[in-house]
Design a protein around this motif. Structure first.
Motif, PDB file in Angstrom:
ATOM      1  N   MET A   1      33.077  10.698  27.347  1.00 31.54           N
ATOM      2  CA  MET A   1      32.706  12.131  27.617  1.00 31.54           C
ATOM      3  C   MET A   1      34.058  13.090  28.681  1.00 31.54           C
ATOM      4  O   MET A   1      34.729  12.184  29.361  1.00 31.54           O
ATOM      5  CB  MET A   1      31.594  12.074  28.762  1.00 31.54           C
ATOM      6  N   ALA A   2      34.247  13.707  28.050  1.00 30.06           N
ATOM      7  CA  ALA A   2      35.067  14.816  28.634  1.00 30.06           C
ATOM      8  C   ALA A   2      35.465  14.925  29.855  1.00 30.06           C
ATOM      9  O   ALA A   2      34.461  15.149  30.451  1.00 30.06           O
ATOM     10  CB  ALA A   2      35.407  16.282  27.782  1.00 30.06           C
ATOM     11  N   ARG A   3      37.034  14.444  30.591  1.00 31.59           N
ATOM     12  CA  ARG A   3      37.721  14.177  31.434  1.00 31.59           C
ATOM     13  C   ARG A   3      37.189  15.787  32.016  1.00 31.59           C
ATOM     14  O   ARG A   3      36.627  15.886  33.953  1.00 31.59           O
ATOM     15  CB  ARG A   3      38.930  13.826  31.435  1.00 31.59           C
ATOM     16  N   ASP A   4      37.300  17.112  31.903  1.00 32.18           N
ATOM     17  CA  ASP A   4      37.329  18.344  32.317  1.00 32.18           C
ATOM     18  C   ASP A   4      35.853  19.028  32.129  1.00 32.18           C
ATOM     19  O   ASP A   4      35.424  19.053  32.942  1.00 32.18           O
ATOM     20  CB  ASP A   4      38.143  19.199  31.972  1.00 32.18           C
ATOM     21  N   LYS A   5      34.973  17.492  32.222  1.00 27.18           N
ATOM     22  CA  LYS A   5      33.458  17.555  31.900  1.00 27.18           C
ATOM     23  C   LYS A   5      32.575  16.416  32.521  1.00 27.18           C
ATOM     24  O   LYS A   5      31.828  16.473  32.576  1.00 27.18           O
ATOM     25  CB  LYS A   5      32.587  18.317  30.520  1.00 27.18           C
ATOM     26  N   HIS A  35      28.676  15.382  32.933  1.00 26.88           N
ATOM     27  CA  HIS A  35      28.319  14.917  33.164  1.00 26.88           C
ATOM     28  C   HIS A  35      28.623  14.595  34.708  1.00 26.88           C
ATOM     29  O   HIS A  35      29.744  14.600  35.223  1.00 26.88           O
ATOM     30  CB  HIS A  35      28.470  13.108  32.835  1.00 26.88           C
ATOM     31  N   ILE A  36      27.860  13.836  35.687  1.00 28.83           N
ATOM     32  CA  ILE A  36      28.074  13.847  36.837  1.00 28.83           C
ATOM     33  C   ILE A  36      28.438  12.532  37.517  1.00 28.83           C
ATOM     34  O   ILE A  36      26.725  11.771  37.117  1.00 28.83           O
ATOM     35  CB  ILE A  36      27.040  14.733  37.873  1.00 28.83           C
ATOM     36  N   VAL A  37      29.087  12.084  38.028  1.00 32.00           N
ATOM     37  CA  VAL A  37      28.642  10.706  38.719  1.00 32.00           C
ATOM     38  C   VAL A  37      28.492  11.167  40.344  1.00 32.00           C
ATOM     39  O   VAL A  37      28.947  11.612  40.927  1.00 32.00           O
ATOM     40  CB  VAL A  37      29.542   9.925  38.550  1.00 32.00           C
ATOM     41  N   LEU A  38      27.714  10.526  40.934  1.00 31.11           N
ATOM     42  CA  LEU A  38      26.757  10.047  42.014  1.00 31.11           C
ATOM     43  C   LEU A  38      27.620   9.318  43.163  1.00 31.11           C
ATOM     44  O   LEU A  38      27.079   8.016  42.128  1.00 31.11           O
ATOM     45  CB  LEU A  38      25.576  10.457  42.586  1.00 31.11           C
ATOM     46  N   PHE A  39      28.554   9.133  43.897  1.00 27.61           N
ATOM     47  CA  PHE A  39      29.424   8.239  44.444  1.00 27.61           C
ATOM     48  C   PHE A  39      29.278   8.186  45.479  1.00 27.61           C
ATOM     49  O   PHE A  39      29.410   9.062  46.644  1.00 27.61           O
ATOM     50  CB  PHE A  39      31.158   8.415  43.984  1.00 27.61           C
ATOM     51  N   ASN A 129      36.807   8.679  34.431  1.00 26.01           N
ATOM     52  CA  ASN A 129      37.325   9.659  33.877  1.00 26.01           C
ATOM     53  C   ASN A 129      36.960  11.169  34.364  1.00 26.01           C
ATOM     54  O   ASN A 129      36.887  11.911  33.750  1.00 26.01           O
ATOM     55  CB  ASN A 129      37.206   9.911  32.298  1.00 26.01           C
ATOM     56  N   CYS A 130      36.924  11.183  35.447  1.00 25.58           N
ATOM     57  CA  CYS A 130      36.977  12.695  36.482  1.00 25.58           C
ATOM     58  C   CYS A 130      37.694  13.650  36.174  1.00 25.58           C
ATOM     59  O   CYS A 130      38.759  12.857  36.924  1.00 25.58           O
ATOM     60  CB  CYS A 130      35.612  12.357  37.676  1.00 25.58           C
ATOM     61  N   GLY A 131      37.691  14.873  35.690  1.00 24.92           N
ATOM     62  CA  GLY A 131      38.610  15.323  36.101  1.00 24.92           C
ATOM     63  C   GLY A 131      38.287  16.393  37.624  1.00 24.92           C
ATOM     64  O   GLY A 131      38.828  17.161  37.888  1.00 24.92           O
TER      65      GLY A 131
END
Length: 168
Positions: A1-5, A35-39, A129-131
């Motif tokens: 998945m792209a970092r900026d997305k 893509h969403i990472v809930l943390f 890899n989150c932006g």
């Protein structure tokens, strides 16, 4: 998945945290390339589960150490289970906005020591890899703001290389 997305969203169940999930849901909706990472950062482990007094006998020491590690793992698992409704609520908000379940990841911190929330968010953003890092901000009276330290401020200082969204 792209970092900026890829967005990391800090979720703790507070009103501002839920507002941040709604905001992300509105921004992303059904766009397939996000893509969403809930943390969720777990609270500090109780002091009584951090260490024991030790023992002179190596066999007893090993048994006590193993028992402590099991109690820590049980506490972490129970704390995750207690936070699961918060994560499920966040997922539901995203699903209702059109975000596909395959585009959502839910993760928990695993540190057993007092969490440095900004550091934990930044480290997880790197790992995933989150932006962008998204957090909510509670409203405080101007008097309280003088003495209150907020994770969004820390992220703005320490989160070089990330877009930081602080949702009020």
């Amino acid at each position: 998945m792209a970092r900026d997305k890829t967005l990391l969203v800090g979720v703790d169940g507070s009103d501002s945290s839920i507002r941040s999930v709604y905001y992300v849901a509105e921004m992303v909706e059904a766009r397939e390339n996000f893509h969403i990472v809930l943390f969720h950062v777990l609270p500090s482990i109780p002091p009584e589960l951090l260490e024991f007094g030790g023992a002179e006998d190596p066999g007893i020491e090993q048994t006590l150490d193993e028992t402590l590690k099991k109690e820590q793992a049980d506490w972490i698992e129970n704390t995750k289970l207690a936070a699961e409704p918060i994560m499920e609520n966040a997922k539901t908000i995203l699903h209702q906005a059109g975000v596909f379940p395959s585009r959502i990841t839910a993760l928990f911190s695993s540190s057993i020591h007092r969490p440095d929330i900004a550091r934990e968010l930044i480290e997880m953003a790197h790992k995933q890899n989150c932006g962008t890092i998204v957090v909510g901000r509670e409203s405080y009276s101007s008097f309280k703001e003088i003495f209150h330290h907020h994770v969004g401020e820390e992220l703005a200082k320490k989160g070089q290389g990330f877009a930081v969204w602080v949702i009020a």
